[in-house]
Design a protein around this motif. Structure first.
Motif, PDB file in Angstrom:
ATOM      1  N   THR A 144     -64.574 -16.381 -25.569  1.00 14.79           N
ATOM      2  CA  THR A 144     -65.578 -15.681 -26.364  1.00 14.79           C
ATOM      3  C   THR A 144     -64.987 -14.502 -27.132  1.00 14.79           C
ATOM      4  N   ASP A 145     -63.765 -14.073 -26.763  1.00 14.74           N
ATOM      5  CA  ASP A 145     -63.082 -12.992 -27.481  1.00 14.74           C
ATOM      6  C   ASP A 145     -61.996 -13.522 -28.411  1.00 14.74           C
ATOM      7  N   GLY A 146     -61.929 -14.835 -28.603  1.00 16.09           N
ATOM      8  CA  GLY A 146     -60.937 -15.399 -29.511  1.00 16.09           C
ATOM      9  C   GLY A 146     -59.857 -16.189 -28.786  1.00 16.09           C
ATOM     10  N   PHE A 147     -58.744 -16.425 -29.481  1.00 21.88           N
ATOM     11  CA  PHE A 147     -57.675 -17.249 -28.952  1.00 21.88           C
ATOM     12  C   PHE A 147     -57.067 -16.632 -27.704  1.00 21.88           C
ATOM     13  N   ILE A 148     -56.816 -17.480 -26.714  1.00 24.47           N
ATOM     14  CA  ILE A 148     -56.174 -17.050 -25.471  1.00 24.47           C
ATOM     15  C   ILE A 148     -54.689 -17.395 -25.592  1.00 24.47           C
ATOM     16  N   PRO A 149     -53.803 -16.423 -25.798  1.00 29.26           N
ATOM     17  CA  PRO A 149     -52.402 -16.731 -26.083  1.00 29.26           C
ATOM     18  C   PRO A 149     -51.607 -17.234 -24.891  1.00 29.26           C
ATOM     19  N   ASP A 150     -51.963 -16.821 -23.673  1.00 26.05           N
ATOM     20  CA  ASP A 150     -51.184 -17.200 -22.484  1.00 26.05           C
ATOM     21  C   ASP A 150     -52.138 -17.229 -21.298  1.00 26.05           C
ATOM     22  N   ARG A 151     -52.657 -18.424 -20.998  1.00 26.77           N
ATOM     23  CA  ARG A 151     -53.665 -18.490 -19.945  1.00 26.77           C
ATOM     24  C   ARG A 151     -53.085 -18.240 -18.549  1.00 26.77           C
TER      25      ARG A 151
END
Length: 261
Positions: A144-151
């Motif tokens: 919901t806050d945008g792209f997740i670069p490193d889950r």
């Protein structure tokens, strides 16, 4: 018809088709690629309230390639299968998700590393990736806050490992165990189809707005590549608006019958 919901901002598309696209435009693009038309699959929603009031609605749930049947999937010839999941009429039947499967045989098949490298070249580093001899996968996830670069790093920051304490994570993905509150971890693998349920259970996709998943499976002489592009934000909007209109229809006053009593 409700105003079209805003789709999640991301650069991804599969064969020129993306969520929130009009179904007719998606059909045109995919038919040109396949050189034959996808076929609409219609379903009927039949719902009855506790008071006996009934609601029935017929709509196109998805576009499919029905010529790819179980015999084709079990055969030894190359094939390509595409499915497009569609919204109900409240969102004007727009695209919610796109799925594509390519099965290849022979000696000129691309390696899993080559397939995943192509996506990384186009879209940059994914949220998570794992490579193996038989099963490899990458995912671009959008919370919901945008792209997740490193889950995996997000999991580590949300749930630091405490020495001497038991591991409480329960979801295994990418050779790492995750907790179920990590954004998008519970959404992967969920379908887009509308189903009327009241009351609705807790939504496992609530923390995820969109995801692109690419999976490469190698089994003997066969390589299968799966692409799944899902917009969970649109799926939730479609479900909420459809629920609302069905409940309103079931609550409407019914006219007396004309049957002679």
């Amino acid at each position: 018809l409700t105003p079209p919901a805003a789709a999640t901002a991301h650069p991804h598309a599969i064969l020129g088709v993306w969520p929130n696209m009009e179904a007719e435009s998606a059909l045109t693009a995919l038919s040109a690629h396949l050189e034959r038309d996808l076929v609409p699959e219609q379903v009927t929603l039949s719902i009855q309230s506790p008071e006996g009031r009934q609601f029935q609605y017929v709509y196109t749930q998805r576009l499919t390639t029905p010529w790819v049947d179980p015999f084709v999937r079990m055969g030894s010839e190359d094939y390509e299968e595409i499915t497009v999941d569609l919204a109900t009429g409240v969102l004007d039947g727009r695209v919610l998700a796109v799925h594509r499967t390519i099965a290849m045989f022979g000696t000129d098949r691309p390696s899993a590393e080559a397939v995943l490298a192509r996506w990384i070249e186009s879209y940059g580093q994914p949220s998570a990736m794992v490579t193996g001899s038989y099963d490899s996968e990458l995912i671009y996830a959008y919370g919901t806050d945008g792209f997740i670069p490193d889950r995996p790093a997000l999991e580590a920051s949300m749930h630091p490992v405490v020495t001497g304490q038991p591991m409480t994570a329960s979801i295994s993905r990418y050779a790492v165990f995750f907790h179920d509150d990590v954004p998008c971890i519970n959404a992967i693998g969920r379908d887009a189809f509308y189903e009327f349920r009241m009351p609705r259970p807790e939504d496992p996709t609530a923390s995820c707005d969109a995801a692109l998943r690419v999976r490469v499976q190698v089994s003997g002489p066969k390589t299968t590549i799966h692409f799944d592009l899902m917009d969970y934000r649109l799926i939730r909007a479609n479900r909420a608006a459809t629920d609302q209109q069905i409940l309103e229809a079931l609550d409407e006053e019914q006219a007396p019958s004309r049957i002679k009593l």
